[in-house]
Design a protein around this motif. Structure first.
Motif, PDB file in Angstrom:
ATOM      1  N   THR A  41      45.986  35.653  46.669  1.00 10.11           N
ATOM      2  CA  THR A  41      46.376  34.606  45.870  1.00 10.11           C
ATOM      3  C   THR A  41      46.293  34.553  44.369  1.00 10.11           C
ATOM      4  O   THR A  41      47.343  33.559  43.756  1.00 10.11           O
ATOM      5  N   GLU A  42      44.756  35.580  44.102  1.00 12.36           N
ATOM      6  CA  GLU A  42      44.778  35.587  42.661  1.00 12.36           C
ATOM      7  C   GLU A  42      45.366  35.760  41.907  1.00 12.36           C
ATOM      8  O   GLU A  42      45.574  35.805  40.690  1.00 12.36           O
ATOM      9  N   GLY A  43      46.172  37.206  42.973  1.00 13.75           N
ATOM     10  CA  GLY A  43      47.007  38.062  41.731  1.00 13.75           C
ATOM     11  C   GLY A  43      45.802  39.329  41.078  1.00 13.75           C
ATOM     12  O   GLY A  43      44.976  39.691  41.547  1.00 13.75           O
ATOM     13  N   LEU A  44      45.981  39.377  39.102  1.00 12.68           N
ATOM     14  CA  LEU A  44      44.766  40.165  39.144  1.00 12.68           C
ATOM     15  C   LEU A  44      43.840  39.962  38.518  1.00 12.68           C
ATOM     16  O   LEU A  44      43.305  39.108  38.018  1.00 12.68           O
ATOM     17  N   ARG A  45      42.843  40.371  39.415  1.00 10.22           N
ATOM     18  CA  ARG A  45      41.422  39.864  39.262  1.00 10.22           C
ATOM     19  C   ARG A  45      40.377  41.027  38.884  1.00 10.22           C
ATOM     20  O   ARG A  45      40.252  41.866  39.061  1.00 10.22           O
ATOM     21  N   ALA A  46      39.151  40.438  37.969  1.00 11.59           N
ATOM     22  CA  ALA A  46      38.168  41.584  37.052  1.00 11.59           C
ATOM     23  C   ALA A  46      36.992  41.240  38.944  1.00 11.59           C
ATOM     24  O   ALA A  46      37.206  40.755  39.298  1.00 11.59           O
ATOM     25  N   ILE A  47      36.058  42.205  39.114  1.00 13.90           N
ATOM     26  CA  ILE A  47      35.802  42.952  39.686  1.00 13.90           C
ATOM     27  C   ILE A  47      35.295  43.858  39.854  1.00 13.90           C
ATOM     28  O   ILE A  47      33.847  43.735  40.591  1.00 13.90           O
ATOM     29  N   GLY A  48      34.071  44.021  38.326  1.00 12.09           N
ATOM     30  CA  GLY A  48      33.271  44.233  38.094  1.00 12.09           C
ATOM     31  C   GLY A  48      33.128  45.380  36.774  1.00 12.09           C
ATOM     32  O   GLY A  48      34.112  45.359  35.919  1.00 12.09           O
ATOM     33  N   GLY A  57      24.132  59.741  29.704  1.00 14.19           N
ATOM     34  CA  GLY A  57      25.283  59.791  29.715  1.00 14.19           C
ATOM     35  C   GLY A  57      25.737  59.732  31.411  1.00 14.19           C
ATOM     36  O   GLY A  57      27.111  59.926  31.276  1.00 14.19           O
ATOM     37  N   GLU A  58      25.097  59.179  31.944  1.00 15.31           N
ATOM     38  CA  GLU A  58      25.547  58.675  33.882  1.00 15.31           C
ATOM     39  C   GLU A  58      26.069  57.934  33.759  1.00 15.31           C
ATOM     40  O   GLU A  58      26.264  56.711  32.753  1.00 15.31           O
ATOM     41  N   THR A  59      26.845  57.922  34.682  1.00 12.77           N
ATOM     42  CA  THR A  59      28.136  56.702  34.440  1.00 12.77           C
ATOM     43  C   THR A  59      27.545  55.887  35.993  1.00 12.77           C
ATOM     44  O   THR A  59      26.882  56.891  37.153  1.00 12.77           O
ATOM     45  N   GLU A  60      27.811  55.106  35.455  1.00 12.99           N
ATOM     46  CA  GLU A  60      28.088  54.044  37.083  1.00 12.99           C
ATOM     47  C   GLU A  60      29.217  52.174  37.214  1.00 12.99           C
ATOM     48  O   GLU A  60      29.083  52.391  36.300  1.00 12.99           O
ATOM     49  N   GLU A  61      28.978  52.115  38.420  1.00 10.14           N
ATOM     50  CA  GLU A  61      30.204  51.123  38.212  1.00 10.14           C
ATOM     51  C   GLU A  61      29.393  49.895  39.197  1.00 10.14           C
ATOM     52  O   GLU A  61      28.833  50.296  39.953  1.00 10.14           O
ATOM     53  N   ILE A  62      29.598  48.784  38.434  1.00 12.81           N
ATOM     54  CA  ILE A  62      28.422  47.888  39.234  1.00 12.81           C
ATOM     55  C   ILE A  62      29.463  46.355  39.310  1.00 12.81           C
ATOM     56  O   ILE A  62      30.940  46.148  38.554  1.00 12.81           O
ATOM     57  N   ARG A  63      30.057  45.901  40.603  1.00 16.14           N
ATOM     58  CA  ARG A  63      30.835  44.487  41.031  1.00 16.14           C
ATOM     59  C   ARG A  63      30.079  43.412  40.761  1.00 16.14           C
ATOM     60  O   ARG A  63      29.050  43.239  40.733  1.00 16.14           O
ATOM     61  N   ALA A  64      30.423  42.796  40.341  1.00 18.75           N
ATOM     62  CA  ALA A  64      30.289  40.970  39.964  1.00 18.75           C
ATOM     63  C   ALA A  64      31.749  39.867  40.670  1.00 18.75           C
ATOM     64  O   ALA A  64      33.174  40.438  40.507  1.00 18.75           O
ATOM     65  N   GLY A  65      31.263  39.395  40.581  1.00 22.00           N
ATOM     66  CA  GLY A  65      32.227  38.026  41.549  1.00 22.00           C
ATOM     67  C   GLY A  65      33.311  37.556  39.943  1.00 22.00           C
ATOM     68  O   GLY A  65      34.114  37.720  40.183  1.00 22.00           O
ATOM     69  N   VAL A  66      32.632  37.395  38.740  1.00 14.37           N
ATOM     70  CA  VAL A  66      33.396  37.259  37.818  1.00 14.37           C
ATOM     71  C   VAL A  66      32.689  38.583  36.429  1.00 14.37           C
ATOM     72  O   VAL A  66      31.615  38.433  36.519  1.00 14.37           O
ATOM     73  N   VAL A  67      32.829  38.624  35.826  1.00 15.31           N
ATOM     74  CA  VAL A  67      32.799  39.558  34.486  1.00 15.31           C
ATOM     75  C   VAL A  67      32.925  38.808  32.575  1.00 15.31           C
ATOM     76  O   VAL A  67      33.574  37.624  32.465  1.00 15.31           O
ATOM     77  N   VAL A  68      32.183  38.807  32.223  1.00 17.68           N
ATOM     78  CA  VAL A  68      32.403  38.179  31.016  1.00 17.68           C
ATOM     79  C   VAL A  68      31.909  39.306  30.094  1.00 17.68           C
ATOM     80  O   VAL A  68      31.098  40.458  30.083  1.00 17.68           O
ATOM     81  N   MET A  69      32.973  39.244  28.758  1.00 18.67           N
ATOM     82  CA  MET A  69      33.706  40.066  27.562  1.00 18.67           C
ATOM     83  C   MET A  69      32.451  39.187  26.717  1.00 18.67           C
ATOM     84  O   MET A  69      33.257  38.870  26.562  1.00 18.67           O
ATOM     85  N   TYR A 290      44.257  34.902  31.191  1.00 16.92           N
ATOM     86  CA  TYR A 290      45.613  34.202  31.745  1.00 16.92           C
ATOM     87  C   TYR A 290      45.819  35.510  32.158  1.00 16.92           C
ATOM     88  O   TYR A 290      46.528  34.824  33.815  1.00 16.92           O
ATOM     89  N   GLN A 291      45.583  36.902  32.147  1.00 14.89           N
ATOM     90  CA  GLN A 291      46.411  38.049  32.903  1.00 14.89           C
ATOM     91  C   GLN A 291      45.213  38.214  34.122  1.00 14.89           C
ATOM     92  O   GLN A 291      46.241  39.171  34.337  1.00 14.89           O
ATOM     93  N   THR A 292      43.660  38.735  33.693  1.00 18.52           N
ATOM     94  CA  THR A 292      42.883  38.889  34.307  1.00 18.52           C
ATOM     95  C   THR A 292      42.383  37.977  35.151  1.00 18.52           C
ATOM     96  O   THR A 292      41.194  37.765  34.527  1.00 18.52           O
ATOM     97  N   LYS A 293      41.871  36.866  36.501  1.00 18.24           N
ATOM     98  CA  LYS A 293      41.246  35.847  36.859  1.00 18.24           C
ATOM     99  C   LYS A 293      40.140  36.853  36.742  1.00 18.24           C
ATOM    100  O   LYS A 293      39.775  37.861  36.650  1.00 18.24           O
ATOM    101  N   ARG A 294      38.792  35.855  36.611  1.00 18.98           N
ATOM    102  CA  ARG A 294      37.651  36.657  36.967  1.00 18.98           C
ATOM    103  C   ARG A 294      37.234  37.517  35.567  1.00 18.98           C
ATOM    104  O   ARG A 294      35.943  37.718  35.909  1.00 18.98           O
ATOM    105  N   LEU A 295      38.458  36.899  34.572  1.00 18.72           N
ATOM    106  CA  LEU A 295      37.439  37.783  33.882  1.00 18.72           C
ATOM    107  C   LEU A 295      36.770  37.364  32.246  1.00 18.72           C
ATOM    108  O   LEU A 295      38.562  36.219  31.965  1.00 18.72           O
ATOM    109  N   TYR A 296      36.456  36.826  31.768  1.00 18.20           N
ATOM    110  CA  TYR A 296      36.145  36.009  30.469  1.00 18.20           C
ATOM    111  C   TYR A 296      35.599  35.767  29.699  1.00 18.20           C
ATOM    112  O   TYR A 296      34.647  37.606  29.265  1.00 18.20           O
ATOM    113  N   ILE A 297      35.636  35.361  28.457  1.00 18.10           N
ATOM    114  CA  ILE A 297      35.623  36.310  27.455  1.00 18.10           C
ATOM    115  C   ILE A 297      34.296  35.283  26.002  1.00 18.10           C
ATOM    116  O   ILE A 297      34.899  34.149  26.501  1.00 18.10           O
TER     117      ILE A 297
END
Ligand code: FAD
Length: 333
Positions: A41-48, A57-69, A290-297
């Protein structure tokens, strides 16, 4: 401390957030990608986010309900572009910067005694910027007093005009110079530091599509393609700046300055960068993409324009607080 004015985030919002017990601060975590998924329903959305620890130098993925850039006017568009988020012609475009300038007046001891009751101004005493005038449509000018080293570098260290002695002489204004002073002239200005007063100019800059941030896949660091910044002031910014310089010169002369120097700072002195992810173009009026839901700036990049020439940070903080409310209302009620 956390609620009084003129406080930075590290002594205000951060301690308040930590008090909730629901915040973890991850130092040295550099975000290299905004992760997304396509939702029914939301279309493209940020998940982390994907992060890289800059120490290990290690990398990691962090999941989130909403991402604020909030990576700032240069790095937020870089992160968008490097994350492969949807194409938007305004991502990274419209960079403004107040096209600063700097004007200094040199006063005689006798005049200062008459005005101040003291032979010196002593620009290093008191507030760095104790007085400011706003000119709607043009921008603002601020009296600026700093330590000798900083004042010298701001007044004599950098100019886009080259040497002042090579500038055409204005016979009607023999007391005026523009550019870099050197030799005896510089010595005179430096010796009279205590009797100088400098005014900094913040021009209301125009949003221009050609100014902004792009990335070049061939030019990378450990976090991916690096931002390439281009900025050339437009006609309105240049006009506003010249008008404000005229006002500053006039004020200094009317106050009794015997000599006035316009440093003519280069446009590349970028300290009030804004508007590369503009509200109404990249984000909506809640600062959600507008184009990626749940992504705020929530940084200077969402400003619609150069704010009339005012320092940008308080607006960004106020907007970020409002964005937090909007986000909580929409996704966390
Ligand atoms: C010398 C100087 C003087 C200034 N004086 C004033 C003033 O008097 N008044 C005023 O209002 N403004 C002033 N400014 C401007 C002020 O600093 C900015 O308006 C403000 O810092 C912008 O906030 P921001 O959140 O947009 O970006 P920033 O403050 O730049 O914050 C962005 C943060 O994101 C981090 N970051 C970037 N990319 C990533 C990533 N991929 N992952 C994780 N983190 C990342 C950066 O390290 C940075 O900490 C001044 C600036 C300078 C340079």
């Amino acid at each position: 401390m956390d609620k009084i004015a003129k406080r930075s985030t590290n002594v205000s919002y951060v301690p308040l957030a930590l008090k909730t017990g629901r915040v973890t601060i991850r130092p040295n975590a550099f975000v290299t990608q905004i992760m997304t998924e396509t939702h029914l329903t939301e279309g493209l959305r940020a998940i982390g986010v994907r992060i890289r620890d800059t120490w290990s130098g290690e990398t990691e993925e962090i999941r989130a309900g909403v991402v604020v850039m909030a990576a700032g006017t240069i790095e937020s568009p870089r992160l968008w572009l490097n994350s492969g988020l949807p194409s938007n012609p305004w991502v990274g475009r419209g960079l403004v910067n107040h096209y600063f300038d700097w004007v200094t007046g040199m006063f005689d001891e006798r005049d200062l005694i008459a005005i101040l009751g003291s032979p010196d101004i002593n620009p290093f005493v008191g507030h760095t910027s104790g007085g400011r005038l706003d000119y709607p449509g043009l921008g603002s000018i601020l009296v600026t007093g700093m330590s000798p080293g900083l004042t010298a570098s701001m007044s004599y260290g950098l100019s886009q005009s080259g040497y002042s002695s090579l500038q055409p002489l204005l016979t009607s204004m023999p007391w005026y110079a523009k550019g870099r002073v050197v030799g005896h002239e510089l010595q005179e200005w430096m010796e009279n530091y205590r009797r100088t007063l400098s005014i900094v100019i913040f021009a209301d800059d125009e949003v221009n599509y050609r100014n902004g941030v792009t990335v070049d896949p061939a030019n990378k660091d450990e976090h991916g393609p690096v931002p390439k910044v281009s900025y050339v002031s437009g006609q309105r910014g240049s006009r506003n700046r010249n008008e404000l310089v005229k006002i500053a010169v006039d004020i200094l002369r009317k106050a009794g300055a015997k000599k006035v120097l316009r440093t003519d700072w280069p446009a590349s002195l970028m300290i009030h960068m804004e508007s590369t992810m503009r509200m109404g173009f990249v984000v909506d009026d809640s600062c959600e993409s507008y184009q990626t839901k749940r992504l705020y700036i929530a940084d200077n990049s969402v400003h619609f324009n150069a704010l009339g020439g005012a320092n940008p940070t308080l607006t960004t903080q106020a907007l970020a607080t409002r964005t937090a409310d909007k986000m909580a209302e929409k996704y966390f009620k």
